[in-house]
Enzyme design. Sequence first.
Site, short mmCIF file in Angstrom:
data_model
loop_
_atom_site.label_atom_id
_atom_site.label_comp_id
_atom_site.label_asym_id
_atom_site.label_seq_id
_atom_site.Cartn_x
_atom_site.Cartn_y
_atom_site.Cartn_z
CG HIS A 40 -92.56 81.03 33.71
ND1 HIS A 40 -92.56 81.90 32.64
CD2 HIS A 40 -93.63 80.21 33.52
CE1 HIS A 40 -93.58 81.60 31.83
NE2 HIS A 40 -94.24 80.59 32.35
CG ASP A 50 -105.42 112.50 36.20
OD1 ASP A 50 -105.32 111.28 36.37
OD2 ASP A 50 -104.43 113.24 36.04
CD1 TRP A 70 -97.37 79.23 40.29
CD2 TRP A 70 -98.55 80.90 41.15
NE1 TRP A 70 -98.69 78.92 40.13
CE2 TRP A 70 -99.44 79.94 40.66
CE3 TRP A 70 -99.07 82.06 41.76
CZ2 TRP A 70 -100.84 80.07 40.74
CZ3 TRP A 70 -100.45 82.20 41.83
CH2 TRP A 70 -101.32 81.22 41.33
CB SER A 85 -98.38 98.28 43.77
OG SER A 85 -98.73 98.68 42.47
CB SER A 86 -102.59 95.19 43.81
OG SER A 86 -101.62 94.61 42.97
CG HIS A 112 -110.63 80.14 41.46
ND1 HIS A 112 -110.03 79.08 40.80
CD2 HIS A 112 -111.67 80.51 40.68
CE1 HIS A 112 -110.69 78.82 39.69
NE2 HIS A 112 -111.69 79.66 39.59
CD GLU A 158 -103.99 87.49 40.87
OE1 GLU A 158 -103.06 87.84 40.13
OE2 GLU A 158 -104.64 88.29 41.58
CE1 TYR A 168 -113.12 83.08 36.48
CE2 TYR A 168 -112.97 82.87 38.86
CZ TYR A 168 -113.25 82.32 37.63
OH TYR A 168 -113.64 81.01 37.53
CB SER A 224 -116.38 93.37 25.71
OG SER A 224 -116.52 92.06 26.23
CG HIS A 252 -111.69 74.32 41.80
ND1 HIS A 252 -112.57 75.06 41.07
CD2 HIS A 252 -110.48 74.90 41.60
CE1 HIS A 252 -111.93 76.04 40.47
NE2 HIS A 252 -110.66 75.96 40.77
CG HIS A 253 -107.07 75.70 43.13
ND1 HIS A 253 -106.32 75.82 41.97
CD2 HIS A 253 -108.04 76.64 43.03
CE1 HIS A 253 -106.81 76.79 41.22
NE2 HIS A 253 -107.85 77.31 41.85
CB THR A 297 -117.17 81.59 31.86
OG1 THR A 297 -116.84 81.92 33.21
CG2 THR A 297 -115.95 81.77 30.99
CE LYS A 311 -117.94 88.36 31.42
NZ LYS A 311 -118.57 89.63 30.98
NE ARG A 332 -98.80 72.13 38.11
CZ ARG A 332 -99.63 72.90 38.81
NH1 ARG A 332 -100.72 72.38 39.35
NH2 ARG A 332 -99.38 74.19 38.98
#
Length: 617
Positions: free
Chosen positions: A80, A109, A144, A174-175, A259, A261, A263, A274, A308-309, A334, A337, A456
């Site tokens: 998931h 293009d 994950w 790919s990315s 982290h 990731e 953003y 926006s 911080h993780h 943040t 915004k 969790r």
Amino acid sequence: MATTAIRTPAYGAEYPGEHTGLYSWLATVDHKRIGILYLYTALGFFVFGGMEAVIIRAQLGAPNQHLVSAEFYNQLFTMHGTTMIFLAIMPLSAAFFNFLIPLQIGARDVAFPRLNAFSYWVYLFGGLFITIPIFFAVAPNGGWFGYAPLTTRAYSPGVNIDFWVIGLQILGVSSLAAAFNFLTTIINLRAPGMTLMRMPMFTWMAFVVQVLLVLAFPVITIALVFLLFDRFFGTNFYNTVSAGADPLLWQHLFWIFGHPEVYILVLPAFGLVSEVLPVYSKKPLFGYPVMVYSGILIAVLGFGVWAHHMFAVGMGPIADTFFGLSTMLIAIPTGVKIFNWIATMAQGAVRYTTAMLFGIGLVALFTIGGISGIMHSSPPADLQQTDTYFIVAHFHYVLFGGSIMGIFAGIYHYFPKITGRMMHEKLGLWHFWLTFIAMNLTFFPMHFSGMLGMPRRIYTYDAGQGWTLFNAMSTAGAMLFPIATLFFIYNFFKSRRSGEIAGANPWGAGTLEWTIPSPPPEYNFAKIPTVTTRYPLWEGKEPDHESARVNAQEGKTPEDLGIIIPYSTIKPLFVALGIVIMFSGLIWTRALIAVGAATLILSLYSWLLSPLEPEHH
């Protein structure tokens, strides 16, 4: 403003000179078609990831349930998270990158059309590679995040983790291919007058995201290569401390990627919102330069908050203090915004369309996720909350309340541009309100179950711990999501086939992509526009709309207009297939490595020797 209904057909193979049929989609290098391929594929994975979530919530809906086994539950929650992050949200953003960036900057293009097609096929095959094992009960089962050494061969001896390690490597190819392509496109292919500070905000946020991808993905690649070598070749990067391994190495490498990731997932949605909020407020985006700089600052600071993780691993007071302060600091851009979006809507002529409601939903729900995120900047508080359902609530408010709400806002807003038809507003409102209620009913109670100590990733729990009511509420909310999604699916496909003809600019938007017909012709712009403002349509300038409409109606081909269109080719598909076959050989038989390498080399050789486009005369 140009809002006249133009009876152009839905996008497919309607423009002169285009190919038709399945092969045309397999061989396409048109950025718009590739964007559509990304959209359909990612929505399919989104539905699949949602089905996994529904089973998870059914299992946890009441104490001591055994709807699925503990092992299969581990596979479900691992897949998931992996599916939603790598196969749904990121590719949904890529769908908009592909479709919109050239239109917003006035290009015909992307810089490398074949590399663009290659990135899609790698994503598709990599996604199937990592997803199909769940049907055989051998899907990844280590979360994950894949924490080593628990994912090394000693503790995860089956092939489950092998699919995850190799699948993420494939998706990383790919990315990175897409990121280099979009960076080159934005830097080199902007129309005359399209300065950086005239670019639409979505293109700006897309640009920042590509930089993040180029800097962050090599780190997770290194982490995955180390794990792959530990699992397949007996090295010792993560496993045995006495032999020199570092048990925290994986966490540092993973979260240095992980982290940023966040953003990578959220900034595209910020860019879409926006674009949406100014259109339905009839006002330019408030504080455009500050919005640009805040996006850049988020990207810079995003690389300084990873640990911080890791407040629970015992890094010590100096590291805890640094990462606590940096986490507080990143809240500032943040928050900028959020206040600028509110200022954009303030005193505007607000129209509460479905797209606008999803945009407002992002502002509201992401704010909740952001506030709970600030709570985690305190190491003592985080020590209590980490690995509880409070964290699950937080990141779902960030990723669903942020990314998914923004993506749906973008789908409803840009559906007319993509297809030439309008989505049904009443069905859209049902989709929004059911999603909004389901989101809050599912995830808000998790704050309370988490504060009451619910861990969790647990498979089941006993009654009498104070979690039963909150889990029942979360499961009831989760059951609303499929109903909301059915409204969206029905609306999407019905409107795609028989929705009201949209016209070039049904919303009265002001940016460059709305100056051409809907759907756009194969060549985008009959004449490359000259840009003098951020909102050319609101400034009374329509650089290409009329000429493109006439060309489409008169059946003029790109060749008639002197426009060079790149050749379609199926070779990028076979190069991508060769990569996946080659990696698969690590799991099954080494002969596949040779088959995949041969497919890759021969297809790439043929690709490089074939002409890109007709010769200029």
